[in-house]
Design a protein around this motif. Structure first.
Motif, PDB file in Angstrom:
ATOM      1  N   TYR A 192      -8.512  32.533  27.389  1.00  0.00           N
ATOM      2  CA  TYR A 192      -7.346  31.689  27.675  1.00  0.00           C
ATOM      3  C   TYR A 192      -6.966  30.867  26.445  1.00  0.00           C
ATOM      4  CZ  TYR A 192      -4.859  27.632  29.615  1.00  0.00           C
ATOM      5  OH  TYR A 192      -3.951  26.619  29.854  1.00  0.00           O
ATOM      6  N   LEU A 193      -7.962  30.239  25.812  1.00  0.00           N
ATOM      7  CA  LEU A 193      -7.689  29.430  24.619  1.00  0.00           C
ATOM      8  C   LEU A 193      -7.171  30.303  23.483  1.00  0.00           C
ATOM      9  CD1 LEU A 193     -10.763  27.021  24.618  1.00  0.00           C
ATOM     10  CD2 LEU A 193      -8.418  26.520  25.361  1.00  0.00           C
ATOM     11  N   LYS A 194      -7.768  31.466  23.310  1.00  0.00           N
ATOM     12  CA  LYS A 194      -7.319  32.380  22.258  1.00  0.00           C
ATOM     13  C   LYS A 194      -5.858  32.765  22.457  1.00  0.00           C
ATOM     14  CE  LYS A 194      -8.187  36.742  20.019  1.00  0.00           C
ATOM     15  NZ  LYS A 194      -8.924  37.963  19.924  1.00  0.00           N
ATOM     16  N   ALA A 195      -5.497  33.076  23.684  1.00  0.00           N
ATOM     17  CA  ALA A 195      -4.117  33.467  23.987  1.00  0.00           C
ATOM     18  C   ALA A 195      -3.147  32.305  23.791  1.00  0.00           C
ATOM     19  CB  ALA A 195      -4.021  33.997  25.417  1.00  0.00           C
ATOM     20  N   GLU A 196      -3.540  31.121  24.212  1.00  0.00           N
ATOM     21  CA  GLU A 196      -2.659  29.952  24.114  1.00  0.00           C
ATOM     22  C   GLU A 196      -2.503  29.449  22.682  1.00  0.00           C
ATOM     23  OE1 GLU A 196      -0.805  28.208  26.487  1.00  0.00           O
ATOM     24  OE2 GLU A 196      -1.246  29.931  27.768  1.00  0.00           O
ATOM     25  N   LEU A 197      -3.577  29.503  21.902  1.00  0.00           N
ATOM     26  CA  LEU A 197      -3.573  28.904  20.564  1.00  0.00           C
ATOM     27  C   LEU A 197      -3.451  29.922  19.437  1.00  0.00           C
ATOM     28  CD1 LEU A 197      -6.423  26.333  21.210  1.00  0.00           C
ATOM     29  CD2 LEU A 197      -3.944  25.895  21.223  1.00  0.00           C
ATOM     30  N   ASN A 198      -3.632  31.197  19.776  1.00  0.00           N
ATOM     31  CA  ASN A 198      -3.547  32.275  18.797  1.00  0.00           C
ATOM     32  C   ASN A 198      -4.541  32.090  17.633  1.00  0.00           C
ATOM     33  OD1 ASN A 198      -2.508  34.768  18.001  1.00  0.00           O
ATOM     34  ND2 ASN A 198      -1.054  33.795  16.603  1.00  0.00           N
ATOM     35  N   ILE A 199      -5.762  31.688  17.972  1.00  0.00           N
ATOM     36  CA  ILE A 199      -6.838  31.578  16.983  1.00  0.00           C
ATOM     37  C   ILE A 199      -8.110  32.166  17.599  1.00  0.00           C
ATOM     38  CG2 ILE A 199      -5.876  29.526  15.841  1.00  0.00           C
ATOM     39  CD1 ILE A 199      -8.029  27.868  17.296  1.00  0.00           C
ATOM     40  N   PRO A 200      -9.073  32.556  16.762  1.00  0.00           N
ATOM     41  CA  PRO A 200     -10.342  33.057  17.306  1.00  0.00           C
ATOM     42  C   PRO A 200     -11.091  31.953  18.057  1.00  0.00           C
ATOM     43  CG  PRO A 200     -10.121  33.608  14.969  1.00  0.00           C
ATOM     44  CD  PRO A 200      -9.016  32.643  15.307  1.00  0.00           C
ATOM     45  N   VAL A 201     -11.686  32.319  19.186  1.00  0.00           N
ATOM     46  CA  VAL A 201     -12.490  31.397  19.982  1.00  0.00           C
ATOM     47  C   VAL A 201     -13.815  32.093  20.284  1.00  0.00           C
ATOM     48  CG1 VAL A 201     -12.646  30.055  22.112  1.00  0.00           C
ATOM     49  CG2 VAL A 201     -10.419  30.364  20.990  1.00  0.00           C
ATOM     50  N   VAL A 202     -14.915  31.449  19.909  1.00  0.00           N
ATOM     51  CA  VAL A 202     -16.237  32.046  20.086  1.00  0.00           C
ATOM     52  C   VAL A 202     -16.886  31.529  21.365  1.00  0.00           C
ATOM     53  CG1 VAL A 202     -18.527  32.334  19.069  1.00  0.00           C
ATOM     54  CG2 VAL A 202     -16.494  32.261  17.586  1.00  0.00           C
ATOM     55  N   ASP A 203     -17.175  32.457  22.264  1.00  0.00           N
ATOM     56  CA  ASP A 203     -17.866  32.165  23.512  1.00  0.00           C
ATOM     57  C   ASP A 203     -19.361  32.064  23.207  1.00  0.00           C
ATOM     58  OD1 ASP A 203     -19.535  33.174  25.839  1.00  0.00           O
ATOM     59  OD2 ASP A 203     -17.591  32.964  26.830  1.00  0.00           O
ATOM     60  N   PRO A 204     -20.039  30.977  23.609  1.00  0.00           N
ATOM     61  CA  PRO A 204     -21.436  30.789  23.223  1.00  0.00           C
ATOM     62  C   PRO A 204     -22.400  31.809  23.829  1.00  0.00           C
ATOM     63  CG  PRO A 204     -20.794  29.123  24.820  1.00  0.00           C
ATOM     64  CD  PRO A 204     -19.543  29.870  24.435  1.00  0.00           C
ATOM     65  N   VAL A 205     -22.136  32.280  25.029  1.00  0.00           N
ATOM     66  CA  VAL A 205     -23.036  33.250  25.647  1.00  0.00           C
ATOM     67  C   VAL A 205     -22.876  34.615  24.984  1.00  0.00           C
ATOM     68  CG1 VAL A 205     -23.628  34.424  27.800  1.00  0.00           C
ATOM     69  CG2 VAL A 205     -23.135  31.975  27.807  1.00  0.00           C
ATOM     70  N   LEU A 206     -21.641  35.018  24.715  1.00  0.00           N
ATOM     71  CA  LEU A 206     -21.422  36.286  24.023  1.00  0.00           C
ATOM     72  C   LEU A 206     -21.998  36.239  22.616  1.00  0.00           C
ATOM     73  CD1 LEU A 206     -17.777  37.142  25.144  1.00  0.00           C
ATOM     74  CD2 LEU A 206     -19.928  38.041  26.030  1.00  0.00           C
ATOM     75  N   ALA A 207     -21.821  35.112  21.930  1.00  0.00           N
ATOM     76  CA  ALA A 207     -22.361  34.970  20.574  1.00  0.00           C
ATOM     77  C   ALA A 207     -23.884  35.047  20.584  1.00  0.00           C
ATOM     78  CB  ALA A 207     -21.898  33.655  19.959  1.00  0.00           C
ATOM     79  N   SER A 208     -24.503  34.427  21.562  1.00  0.00           N
ATOM     80  CA  SER A 208     -25.961  34.464  21.675  1.00  0.00           C
ATOM     81  C   SER A 208     -26.449  35.891  21.911  1.00  0.00           C
ATOM     82  CB  SER A 208     -26.402  33.549  22.821  1.00  0.00           C
ATOM     83  OG  SER A 208     -27.783  33.607  22.996  1.00  0.00           O
ATOM     84  N   GLY A 209     -25.782  36.604  22.770  1.00  0.00           N
ATOM     85  CA  GLY A 209     -26.146  37.998  23.031  1.00  0.00           C
ATOM     86  C   GLY A 209     -26.007  38.855  21.784  1.00  0.00           C
ATOM     87  N   LEU A 210     -24.925  38.652  21.046  1.00  0.00           N
ATOM     88  CA  LEU A 210     -24.710  39.399  19.812  1.00  0.00           C
ATOM     89  C   LEU A 210     -25.795  39.090  18.790  1.00  0.00           C
ATOM     90  CD1 LEU A 210     -23.036  41.313  18.092  1.00  0.00           C
ATOM     91  CD2 LEU A 210     -21.621  39.347  17.445  1.00  0.00           C
ATOM     92  N   MET A 211     -26.148  37.815  18.665  1.00  0.00           N
ATOM     93  CA  MET A 211     -27.192  37.431  17.719  1.00  0.00           C
ATOM     94  C   MET A 211     -28.529  38.046  18.112  1.00  0.00           C
ATOM     95  SD  MET A 211     -25.735  35.864  15.304  1.00  0.00           S
ATOM     96  CE  MET A 211     -27.199  35.365  14.438  1.00  0.00           C
ATOM     97  N   ALA A 212     -28.825  38.102  19.405  1.00  0.00           N
ATOM     98  CA  ALA A 212     -30.068  38.722  19.859  1.00  0.00           C
ATOM     99  C   ALA A 212     -30.080  40.199  19.518  1.00  0.00           C
ATOM    100  CB  ALA A 212     -30.243  38.507  21.355  1.00  0.00           C
ATOM    101  N   LEU A 213     -28.967  40.872  19.709  1.00  0.00           N
ATOM    102  CA  LEU A 213     -28.866  42.275  19.387  1.00  0.00           C
ATOM    103  C   LEU A 213     -29.043  42.499  17.889  1.00  0.00           C
ATOM    104  CD1 LEU A 213     -28.301  45.146  20.412  1.00  0.00           C
ATOM    105  CD2 LEU A 213     -25.867  44.672  20.103  1.00  0.00           C
ATOM    106  N   CYS A 214     -28.405  41.676  17.088  1.00  0.00           N
ATOM    107  CA  CYS A 214     -28.533  41.777  15.624  1.00  0.00           C
ATOM    108  C   CYS A 214     -29.974  41.512  15.180  1.00  0.00           C
ATOM    109  CB  CYS A 214     -27.586  40.793  14.938  1.00  0.00           C
ATOM    110  SG  CYS A 214     -25.859  41.246  15.069  1.00  0.00           S
ATOM    111  N   ALA A 215     -30.652  40.593  15.840  1.00  0.00           N
ATOM    112  CA  ALA A 215     -32.018  40.251  15.465  1.00  0.00           C
ATOM    113  C   ALA A 215     -32.958  41.431  15.653  1.00  0.00           C
ATOM    114  CB  ALA A 215     -32.515  39.059  16.278  1.00  0.00           C
ATOM    115  N   VAL A 216     -32.763  42.200  16.721  1.00  0.00           N
ATOM    116  CA  VAL A 216     -33.642  43.337  16.962  1.00  0.00           C
ATOM    117  C   VAL A 216     -33.201  44.566  16.160  1.00  0.00           C
ATOM    118  CG1 VAL A 216     -34.377  42.557  19.227  1.00  0.00           C
ATOM    119  CG2 VAL A 216     -32.436  44.099  19.044  1.00  0.00           C
ATOM    120  N   SER A 217     -31.993  44.535  15.634  1.00  0.00           N
ATOM    121  CA  SER A 217     -31.470  45.656  14.868  1.00  0.00           C
ATOM    122  C   SER A 217     -31.764  45.545  13.384  1.00  0.00           C
ATOM    123  CB  SER A 217     -29.943  45.773  15.060  1.00  0.00           C
ATOM    124  OG  SER A 217     -29.639  45.984  16.409  1.00  0.00           O
ATOM    125  N   SER A 218     -32.160  44.358  12.934  1.00  0.00           N
ATOM    126  CA  SER A 218     -32.355  44.186  11.480  1.00  0.00           C
ATOM    127  C   SER A 218     -33.798  44.356  11.080  1.00  0.00           C
ATOM    128  CB  SER A 218     -31.863  42.819  11.050  1.00  0.00           C
ATOM    129  OG  SER A 218     -32.573  41.794  11.707  1.00  0.00           O
TER     130      SER A 218
END
Length: 115
Positions: free
Chosen positions: A89-115
């Motif tokens: 919603y914020l991304k659509a209204e403001l037209n800027i990137p918005v980072v969701d903390p749960v999605l970011a955490s999941g991505l970081m966990a995936l990257c941690a096991v991939s490196s």
């Protein structure tokens, strides 16, 4: 850290939007001079306040304030904001990137096991 290469290539000012007046210390440390501003929605004290029917508009109001203070992207600092699904919603209204903390955490966990 895993994100260092990405981080050092970016210079976009980031606004942190949470439910407290201060950004979490780890976010402050990671962003350093890229931290544009910190904000919280009016009247929000706990994550339960994010479920109020008027919370979405108050979150947008706080996010707009961060953009006015120079933020060109937003990092949500409360998992409750993830629960409400406010990032798209914020991304659509403001037209800027918005980072969701749960999605970011999941991505970081995936990257941690991939490196």
């Amino acid at each position: 850290m895993i994100f260092t290469e990405c981080y050092t290539k970016q210079s976009t000012p980031v606004g942190i939007l949470g439910i407290t007046a201060d950004a979490p210390r780890p976010m402050q440390n990671i962003l350093g001079g890229h931290l544009a501003a910190v904000g919280k929605p009016r009247g929000v004290v706990t994550t339960l306040d994010l479920l109020d029917p008027t919370a979405k508009e108050r979150i947008l109001e706080a996010a707009r304030s961060l953009v006015e203070q120079g933020a060109r992207s937003l990092a949500l600092a409360c998992t409750g904001m993830s629960t409400t699904g406010v990032a798209p919603y914020l991304k659509a209204e403001l037209n800027i990137p918005v980072v969701d903390p749960v999605l970011a955490s999941g991505l970081m966990a995936l990257c941690a096991v991939s490196s």
